[in-house]
Design an enzyme around this catalytic site. Structure first.
Site: not given
Length: 490
Positions: A172, A187, A241, A263, A297, A394
């Site tokens: 992506r 990375k 992240g 994101e 997420c 989360e």
């Protein structure tokens, strides 16, 4: 016993086929230090990979910067053809790549195969977008001159991917970067570097020029990335992240006013109104909660259900969740694999215990499974108060936290009462209500009567503290392009 031996051999062969060095300037490089990659289902070490230093990172950036002029001049059709070759190679190698992903990350093989298909589709989508980068030409309103508008690659890009979708998050980001004409340094997360390393080798085999994609694996993410971020040769950062890390990266990017795509975290509300199709709502809840074992997420974090149907919805969902087979993702029929590590299990348990302390009831699950591996069962809680930590955190695990509402206004107010705004879900058979609620939700994406929103052809991203920019869709390539205006007098 023979079957077990064959299975073990297939797993060892899949891991052994993955390069374990750093990819810098088209060559694999070993390092003095090594990073262990662990199977979360067994806690056993699968292999070790190179553990980069800050100097290695700067070498990778140098390689990307050196390759940038030639790659930017490469015709769009050639860039597209490369991505299409990589797309086909990914699909042709699905079984091996899925096995590698399951072993390093834990998700069941069926989901891993699905991710390979999803990942490959990003390459196909952006191959098609590469040849459709548009500009413009028009007369100036005052006459006598012309406005010429062109799009150019941003330049060397830094890509940081998470562990939960190790192949798809790579494609992506790499897909639009290459399509736009940008070189990059990627990375991957320390927990799941193998999928990215395998992807890099596939790109090399597909004909990628040296230095266009460079890979650094490291246990010191901050130490390796910060010098690259502060280096003026880096012109773009794309990060997926946590919000906390994203904020730190934004501060570092301010040093050179670098282009960023972020994101970040989510706190998705899943709204079920009293006129919803309950069968569809439960099915959507299973998809929104249990995809990737809840480690997404986009996972539904808070289930807000109308009081009139809350009990039936909870009973149906609990029955479905309790029946899910749990075990290593490599075993046939398993739906709930391990969480990524012991820290993930501990976090989920802390959140469940807190909710119960504040009055929630456990309908199924609610405690880790003893033994090797990082297993946590599918869990349903009801009577979850808004003061519970998991309504503001989360969860990143297979826990469905249900609370009730009475009015549409109440549901919206509670759904929007969060600093995050990635995605929301709405289930109702009333079209007017559905559109009204979708428009009022403060999120970048909404699933209306569906539990999965991710699609390479759609713009993925959030608002508020869930991020900046979009990935995928027609806007995904824009993140890697600059707009240049040229004024021409006639």
């Amino acid at each position: 016993m023979l079957t077990e031996n064959r299975t073990d051999q297939a797993q060892r062969s899949a891991i052994a086929a993955v390069p374990t060095g750093l990819l810098i300037g088209g060559r694999w490089r070993d390092t003095a230090a090594e990073l262990a990659v662990t199977n979360p289902a067994t806690d056993e070490i699968l292999c070790t990979v190179a553990d980069a230093t800050p100097a290695d990172g700067l070498d990778a950036l140098s390689a990307a910067a050196a390759a940038q002029p030639d790659w930017a001049r490469t015709p769009a059709r050639e860039r597209a053809d490369l991505l299409m070759r990589a797309h086909r190679a990914l699909l042709d190698d699905t079984e091996r790549l899925a096995l590698v992903m399951t072993l390093e990350m834990g998700k069941p093989l069926a989901e891993a195969r699905g991710e390979i298909a999803y990942a490959a589709e990003f390459f196909r989508w952006f191959a098609e977008e590469a040849v459709r980068i548009e500009g413009g030409y028009r007369a100036a309103p005052r006459g006598g001159s012309r406005f010429l508008v062109t799009r150019q690659p941003v330049g060397p890009s830094l890509l940081i991917t998470p562990w939960n979708f190790p192949m798809a998050m790579g494609t992506r980001k790499i897909g639009p970067a290459l399509a736009a004409g940008c070189t990059c340094v990627i990375k991957p997360a320390a927990q799941t570097p193998l999928s990215t390393l395998a992807l890099a080798e596939i790109l090399r085999t597909a004909g990628l020029p040296d230095g266009v994609v460079n890979v650094v694996t490291t246990s010191d993410s901050g130490g390796v990335m910060e010098p690259m971020i502060r280096d003026s040769r880096s012109r773009k950062l794309s990060f997926t992240g946590s919000t906390a890390v994203g904020k730190k990266l934004l501060e570092q990017c301010a040093h050179t006013v670098m282009r960023t795509s972020m994101e970040l975290g989510g706190n998705a509300a899943f709204l079920v109104f009293d006129d919803a199709d309950l069968d569809a709502a439960v099915e959507g809840a299973m998809a929104a909660k249990m995809r990737n074992i809840g480690q997404a997420c986009t996972a539904a974090n808070r289930f807000l259900v109308h009081r009139a149907i809350a009990a039936e919805f909870a009973d149906r969902l609990a029955a479905r969740m309790a029946a899910l087979p749990i075990g290593p993702g490599t075993e046939p029929g398993v739906v709930v694999g391990p969480l990524v590590d012991a820290a993930a299990v501990a976090k989920v348990q802390t959140l469940v215990d807190d909710a119960v302390t504040r009055g929630a009831t456990v309908h199924t699950g609610g405690a880790p499974i003893e033994g090797p591996g990082n297993f946590y069962p599918a869990t349903v809680l009801t009577g979850v108060g808004d003061d519970a930590l998991l309504t503001r955190t989360e969860i990143f695990g297979p826990v469905a936290a249900i609370s009730v509402f009475d009015t549409e206004d109440e549901a919206l107010a509670r759904a929007n009462d969060t600093p995050y705004g990635l995605v929301g879900y709405v289930f109702t058979e009333n079209l007017r209500r559905g559109l009204r609620v979708c428009e009022a939700l403060e999120t970048g994406m909404v699933g209306l009567n569906r539990g999965v929103v991710s699609d390479p052809a759609a713009p993925f991203g959030g608002v508020k503290e869930s991020g900046l920019g979009r990935e995928g869709g027609t806007s995904g390539i824009d993140e890697f392009l600059e707009t240049k205006y040229i004024g021409v007098d006639l």
